[in-house]
Write a protein that holds these residues in place. Sequence first.
Motif, PDB file in Angstrom:
ATOM      1  N   ASN A 130      77.820  63.819  37.840  1.00 27.41           N
ATOM      2  CA  ASN A 130      77.116  64.763  36.964  1.00 27.41           C
ATOM      3  C   ASN A 130      78.120  65.530  36.104  1.00 27.41           C
ATOM      4  O   ASN A 130      79.234  65.774  36.502  1.00 27.41           O
ATOM      5  N   PRO A 181      70.566  53.563  35.913  1.00 29.79           N
ATOM      6  CA  PRO A 181      69.675  54.373  36.745  1.00 29.79           C
ATOM      7  C   PRO A 181      68.287  54.542  36.130  1.00 29.79           C
ATOM      8  O   PRO A 181      68.160  54.779  34.918  1.00 29.79           O
ATOM      9  N   GLY A 204      69.760  61.662  41.932  1.00 30.44           N
ATOM     10  CA  GLY A 204      68.706  60.964  42.649  1.00 30.44           C
ATOM     11  C   GLY A 204      69.064  60.587  44.067  1.00 30.44           C
ATOM     12  O   GLY A 204      70.151  60.896  44.562  1.00 30.44           O
ATOM     13  N   PHE A 206      74.096  60.368  40.509  1.00 32.26           N
ATOM     14  CA  PHE A 206      73.834  61.620  39.804  1.00 32.26           C
ATOM     15  C   PHE A 206      72.990  62.559  40.671  1.00 32.26           C
ATOM     16  O   PHE A 206      73.468  63.090  41.644  1.00 32.26           O
ATOM     17  N   ASP A 248      68.345  50.959  41.149  1.00 37.05           N
ATOM     18  CA  ASP A 248      69.300  52.060  41.015  1.00 37.05           C
ATOM     19  C   ASP A 248      68.507  53.327  40.737  1.00 37.05           C
ATOM     20  O   ASP A 248      68.056  53.558  39.613  1.00 37.05           O
ATOM     21  N   THR A 249      68.328  54.146  41.760  1.00 39.25           N
ATOM     22  CA  THR A 249      67.505  55.350  41.629  1.00 39.25           C
ATOM     23  C   THR A 249      68.344  56.613  41.412  1.00 39.25           C
ATOM     24  O   THR A 249      67.908  57.713  41.714  1.00 39.25           O
ATOM     25  N   GLY A 250      69.546  56.420  40.868  1.00 36.25           N
ATOM     26  CA  GLY A 250      70.326  57.568  40.422  1.00 36.25           C
ATOM     27  C   GLY A 250      71.156  58.260  41.477  1.00 36.25           C
ATOM     28  O   GLY A 250      71.452  59.454  41.348  1.00 36.25           O
ATOM     29  N   THR A 287      66.536  56.963  36.583  1.00 38.16           N
ATOM     30  CA  THR A 287      66.400  58.373  36.218  1.00 38.16           C
ATOM     31  C   THR A 287      66.463  58.551  34.702  1.00 38.16           C
ATOM     32  O   THR A 287      65.977  59.545  34.175  1.00 38.16           O
ATOM     33  N   ARG A 288      67.026  57.570  33.993  1.00 37.24           N
ATOM     34  CA  ARG A 288      67.093  57.651  32.530  1.00 37.24           C
ATOM     35  C   ARG A 288      65.704  57.554  31.896  1.00 37.24           C
ATOM     36  O   ARG A 288      65.518  57.949  30.751  1.00 37.24           O
ATOM     37  N   SER A 339      68.350  63.536  48.224  1.00 35.14           N
ATOM     38  CA  SER A 339      69.094  63.502  46.967  1.00 35.14           C
ATOM     39  C   SER A 339      70.586  63.677  47.271  1.00 35.14           C
ATOM     40  O   SER A 339      70.961  64.420  48.188  1.00 35.14           O
TER      41      SER A 339
END
Length: 241
Positions: free
Chosen positions: A241, A186, A212, A210, A205-207, A188-189, A229
């Motif tokens: 999460n 992701p 995103g 989790f 992969d935009t999360g 997001t990392r 989201s």
Amino acid sequence: MRTLIIGDIHGGLRALKQILERSKTTGNDLLIFLGDYVDGWSESPQVLDFLIELKKTNNCIFMRGNHDELLCEWLIDSKDNPMWYKNGGKSSILAYQLVSSERRQKHIEFLKSLQNYYLDSHNRLFLHAGFTNMNGVDSEYFPKLLYWDRTLWETALALNENFETTHKFYPRRFTLYKEIYIGHTPVTRIGKLIPVQKANIWNVDTGAAFNGPLTIMDIDTKEFWQSDSLPSLYPNEKGRN
């Protein structure tokens, strides 16, 4: 015809329906799914049902993600995998408690049919994770790396942006294909919520597993559309999460 790529879904059917609607997807579009359809939110079986039906009306290409293989192994022989259980597998196991054996078999057949990679006529490569062989995906010694590897993306992140492709330290892997599209790790990392390009690699992969959104992107124009989201779409769940 547009070529649209879809990032990691992870059981988020509501998000998948949103991005197909927001991008105004039609039967004339080529849809390339980058894998990890399951494990995370509660609708992994429903996602697979939806994709199986979507393939009947739309031009779809489905990549294999590492989570897809893990689920397939469990569906076939109930293989005990504590690491998978802790990393999204628990949600799939719970969701499949109410799935009939006939429906499970359809899902197994779908998961077995997934591709490790797809190379189009413009030398653009699509796969879930990455590859390690300097001669490309056809020469990969360990095919599982095509949906498990993170070194391709990590190398792209660490690459000196001032390097030309002719520089002696420029990674040979990056010169083999016009563009490479991946998911798996992701963005997001690195604090992002939209598709990220490093060198000729696009990470979509935009999360969604989790906090995103889920993303669909037109690879020619680089226009993209996103869902809400995932926590807002599944407010009573935790996803991964």
